[in-house]
Scaffold this motif. Structure first.
Motif, PDB file in Angstrom:
ATOM      1  N   ILE A  33      37.930 -21.509  35.870  1.00  0.00           N
ATOM      2  CA  ILE A  33      38.018 -21.753  37.299  1.00  0.00           C
ATOM      3  C   ILE A  33      39.445 -21.603  37.528  1.00  0.00           C
ATOM      4  O   ILE A  33      40.068 -21.766  38.638  1.00  0.00           O
ATOM      5  N   VAL A  34      40.657 -22.469  36.189  1.00  0.00           N
ATOM      6  CA  VAL A  34      41.993 -22.177  36.535  1.00  0.00           C
ATOM      7  C   VAL A  34      42.146 -21.369  37.220  1.00  0.00           C
ATOM      8  O   VAL A  34      43.214 -20.643  37.836  1.00  0.00           O
ATOM      9  N   SER A  35      41.674 -20.178  36.138  1.00  0.00           N
ATOM     10  CA  SER A  35      42.485 -18.768  36.337  1.00  0.00           C
ATOM     11  C   SER A  35      42.497 -18.066  37.533  1.00  0.00           C
ATOM     12  O   SER A  35      42.691 -17.072  38.441  1.00  0.00           O
ATOM     13  N   SER A  36      41.013 -18.401  38.189  1.00  0.00           N
ATOM     14  CA  SER A  36      40.390 -17.515  39.230  1.00  0.00           C
ATOM     15  C   SER A  36      40.968 -18.231  40.315  1.00  0.00           C
ATOM     16  O   SER A  36      41.715 -17.673  41.563  1.00  0.00           O
ATOM     17  N   LEU A  37      41.370 -20.082  40.521  1.00  0.00           N
ATOM     18  CA  LEU A  37      41.761 -19.894  41.490  1.00  0.00           C
ATOM     19  C   LEU A  37      43.373 -19.643  41.111  1.00  0.00           C
ATOM     20  O   LEU A  37      43.818 -19.760  42.820  1.00  0.00           O
ATOM     21  N   PHE A  38      44.181 -19.116  40.217  1.00  0.00           N
ATOM     22  CA  PHE A  38      45.315 -19.309  40.700  1.00  0.00           C
ATOM     23  C   PHE A  38      45.117 -17.514  41.101  1.00  0.00           C
ATOM     24  O   PHE A  38      46.333 -17.415  42.036  1.00  0.00           O
ATOM     25  N   MET A  39      44.173 -16.815  41.018  1.00  0.00           N
ATOM     26  CA  MET A  39      44.392 -15.802  41.094  1.00  0.00           C
ATOM     27  C   MET A  39      43.567 -15.690  42.665  1.00  0.00           C
ATOM     28  O   MET A  39      44.603 -15.163  44.085  1.00  0.00           O
ATOM     29  N   ALA A  56      45.218 -25.924  42.439  1.00  0.00           N
ATOM     30  CA  ALA A  56      45.547 -26.483  44.704  1.00  0.00           C
ATOM     31  C   ALA A  56      46.684 -26.828  44.055  1.00  0.00           C
ATOM     32  O   ALA A  56      46.741 -26.944  45.692  1.00  0.00           O
ATOM     33  N   TRP A  57      46.947 -28.003  43.597  1.00  0.00           N
ATOM     34  CA  TRP A  57      48.419 -28.007  43.406  1.00  0.00           C
ATOM     35  C   TRP A  57      49.725 -27.459  44.063  1.00  0.00           C
ATOM     36  O   TRP A  57      50.310 -27.178  44.936  1.00  0.00           O
ATOM     37  N   GLN A  58      49.411 -25.871  42.897  1.00  0.00           N
ATOM     38  CA  GLN A  58      50.432 -25.106  43.289  1.00  0.00           C
ATOM     39  C   GLN A  58      49.719 -24.376  44.628  1.00  0.00           C
ATOM     40  O   GLN A  58      51.361 -23.576  45.221  1.00  0.00           O
ATOM     41  N   ALA A  59      49.105 -24.267  45.194  1.00  0.00           N
ATOM     42  CA  ALA A  59      49.277 -23.754  46.701  1.00  0.00           C
ATOM     43  C   ALA A  59      49.180 -24.178  47.447  1.00  0.00           C
ATOM     44  O   ALA A  59      49.400 -23.559  48.656  1.00  0.00           O
ATOM     45  N   SER A  60      49.115 -26.096  47.864  1.00  0.00           N
ATOM     46  CA  SER A  60      49.641 -26.154  48.429  1.00  0.00           C
ATOM     47  C   SER A  60      51.688 -26.478  48.450  1.00  0.00           C
ATOM     48  O   SER A  60      52.722 -26.775  49.636  1.00  0.00           O
ATOM     49  N   LYS A  61      51.695 -25.737  47.819  1.00  0.00           N
ATOM     50  CA  LYS A  61      53.080 -25.717  47.423  1.00  0.00           C
ATOM     51  C   LYS A  61      53.951 -24.072  48.502  1.00  0.00           C
ATOM     52  O   LYS A  61      54.825 -24.007  47.708  1.00  0.00           O
ATOM     53  N   VAL A  62      52.967 -23.589  48.374  1.00  0.00           N
ATOM     54  CA  VAL A  62      53.863 -21.943  48.543  1.00  0.00           C
ATOM     55  C   VAL A  62      54.497 -22.154  49.381  1.00  0.00           C
ATOM     56  O   VAL A  62      53.979 -22.853  50.446  1.00  0.00           O
ATOM     57  N   ASP A  63      55.277 -21.082  49.756  1.00  0.00           N
ATOM     58  CA  ASP A  63      56.684 -21.314  50.977  1.00  0.00           C
ATOM     59  C   ASP A  63      56.506 -20.266  52.059  1.00  0.00           C
ATOM     60  O   ASP A  63      56.187 -18.948  51.242  1.00  0.00           O
ATOM     61  N   PRO A  64      56.028 -20.539  52.884  1.00  0.00           N
ATOM     62  CA  PRO A  64      56.023 -20.214  54.195  1.00  0.00           C
ATOM     63  C   PRO A  64      56.951 -18.590  54.642  1.00  0.00           C
ATOM     64  O   PRO A  64      56.594 -17.624  54.708  1.00  0.00           O
ATOM     65  N   ASP A 115      50.141 -30.374  53.009  1.00  0.00           N
ATOM     66  CA  ASP A 115      49.609 -30.183  51.826  1.00  0.00           C
ATOM     67  C   ASP A 115      48.697 -30.359  51.467  1.00  0.00           C
ATOM     68  O   ASP A 115      47.870 -30.252  50.639  1.00  0.00           O
ATOM     69  N   PHE A 116      48.497 -31.977  52.105  1.00  0.00           N
ATOM     70  CA  PHE A 116      46.740 -32.665  51.919  1.00  0.00           C
ATOM     71  C   PHE A 116      45.389 -31.729  52.028  1.00  0.00           C
ATOM     72  O   PHE A 116      45.063 -31.277  50.998  1.00  0.00           O
TER      73      PHE A 116
END
Length: 413
Positions: free
Chosen positions: A288-294, A399-407, A313-314
């Motif tokens: 699931i980690v791999s699929s979520l990262f992708m 999920a934490w990495q997704a919240s740190k995406v810089d627009p 971020d939440f």
């Protein structure tokens, strides 16, 4: 719409979009399939282990003595009063006397080692369920020169019900250093013990009075007393405490010493099953980690737009976390259903498979010739909780990495 509702709606949208992405959909399905198989196999394996433990208690330990007190030098006197004394102990379910001896069984030139068990049928029926495995005359009606012999021993001697056999025993009452002729007694086989266990290979039941007479023992003397406990797994701790009530010098034996290796093997298999299958679940969960990262990588633009529209971020983190949790919940539920269905029918499936290949792999190997199963719902709850916890832990980092995406970096390219 509050933050949790928004996270849920986003998770639904992201999950639907997975089905339209071939590779992403494949990754998500493969991780779910791994969890389904892991949960189902673990439930099935633990149910079979539970079944073996149940059969150990209900079959083998209902035949073999839980605790025995065996005379060391001289026979136990006044066994009637001492049997009653043991039976009155709180931990004891029932007690019975016996006279035991090693012998050679002889029939038409064939010889085989045997363990003779001289019993009082009235009391033996209270401490053993041997009647459930006896073909022929029941244990309670054993009298005179009649014998009940283990089926495997009878097969070795080529003996059938109604045949007369000779039992050869050494004279244990002979205290001289010289050799003495063996004691011979004749007996007629009136039944066979078929418990699918080790007892079938060597045990012979006969009335206790026959052995008392053969060894010149008085009617009130026996070589041992057998005890059945309410809690069979407490035999090791309770055996000595109960034995202290006897005034005789006796050896204390429990089923832990004679059959404990089998119980230890069952517990070892349970531990190995837990470790190996939980590793399978862990590997599937980390898929699931791999699929979520992708997915985070693929949806960086969408995440950036959401961030510019004010999504916190939440919200972003919980949207992806919910995706992993929902996928895991679906997989766990399906795995539980499949595992329970297999566990409920594994006995019939094994019987069908044995008939199909023309061979029963358990016959003559274990104390049963079928594959038992017993479902413990606490095992299922534990499996579901642990699989869910592993999945949540595996989903937190992507999920934490997704919240740190810089627009700015994503939309600026």
């Amino acid at each position: 719409m509050n933050a949790l509702q928004l996270s849920y709606q986003l998770a639904r949208r992201f999950r639907k979009s997975q089905h339209h992405s071939g590779f992403m959909g494949f990754m998500a399905k493969s991780s779910s399939l791994g969890i389904i198989l892991g949960v189902a196999v673990l439930i099935l394996a633990l149910s079979v282990v539970n079944g073996f433990q149940q059969q150990l208690v209900e079959r083998l330990l209902a035949l073999v003595p839980h605790v025995e007190y065996v005379a060391a030098d001289t026979p136990i006197d006044n066994w009637q009063a001492k049997r009653k004394q043991l039976a009155e102990q709180d931990a004891v379910a029932s007690a019975a006397p016996f006279v035991a001896a090693n012998a050679m069984a002889q029939y038409r030139g064939e010889l085989a080692a045997a363990q003779l068990r001289g019993i009082v049928p009235e009391f033996e029926s209270q401490v053993s369920i041997a009647d459930e495995f006896i073909d022929g005359k029941p244990l309670a009606q054993l009298a005179g020169n009649e014998l009940i012999i283990g089926q495997q021993l009878a097969k070795q001697l080529a003996v059938n019900i109604g045949d007369d056999i000779t039992l050869l025993m050494s004279d244990v009452t002979n205290k001289s250093k010289g050799l003495s002729a063996p004691i011979r007694i004749q007996g007629r086989v009136v039944a066979m013990l078929n418990s699918h266990g080790p007892l079938d290979k060597q045990l012979i039941y006969l009335p206790m009075s026959r052995l008392q007479s053969a060894f010149s023992m008085a009617d009130h003397q026996v070589t041992g007393l057998r005890v059945t406990l309410h809690d069979v797994f407490a035999a090791q701790t309770q055996a000595m405490a109960i034995g202290r009530t006897l005034s005789d010098y006796v050896y204390v034996n429990s089923w832990i010493r004679t059959q404990g290796s089998l119980y230890a093997d069952i517990q070892m298999v349970r531990t190995i099953v837990y470790l190996s299958v939980f590793l399978i679940i862990a590997v599937a969960s980390f898929n699931i980690v791999s699929s979520l990262f992708m997915e985070v990588k693929e949806k960086q633009s969408a995440i950036a737009i959401l961030r510019t529209m004010g999504a916190s971020d939440f919200v972003i983190m919980h949207a992806f976390l919910l995706q992993g949790v929902v996928s895991a919940l679906f997989a766990i539920i399906v795995g539980i259903v499949i595992g329970v269905l297999l566990a409920m029918n594994i006995t019939e499936l094994f019987a069908w498979w044995s008939a199909f290949i023309g061979e029963n792999k358990l016959a003559g190997v274990y104390f049963i010739d079928f594959l038992p199963s017993q479902i413990h719902w606490q095992d299922i709850v534990a499996i579901a909780v642990i699989a869910l916890v592993i999945t949540v832990l595996a989903s937190i980092y992507p999920a934490w990495q997704a919240s740190k995406v810089d627009p700015a970096k994503v939309l600026g390219n």
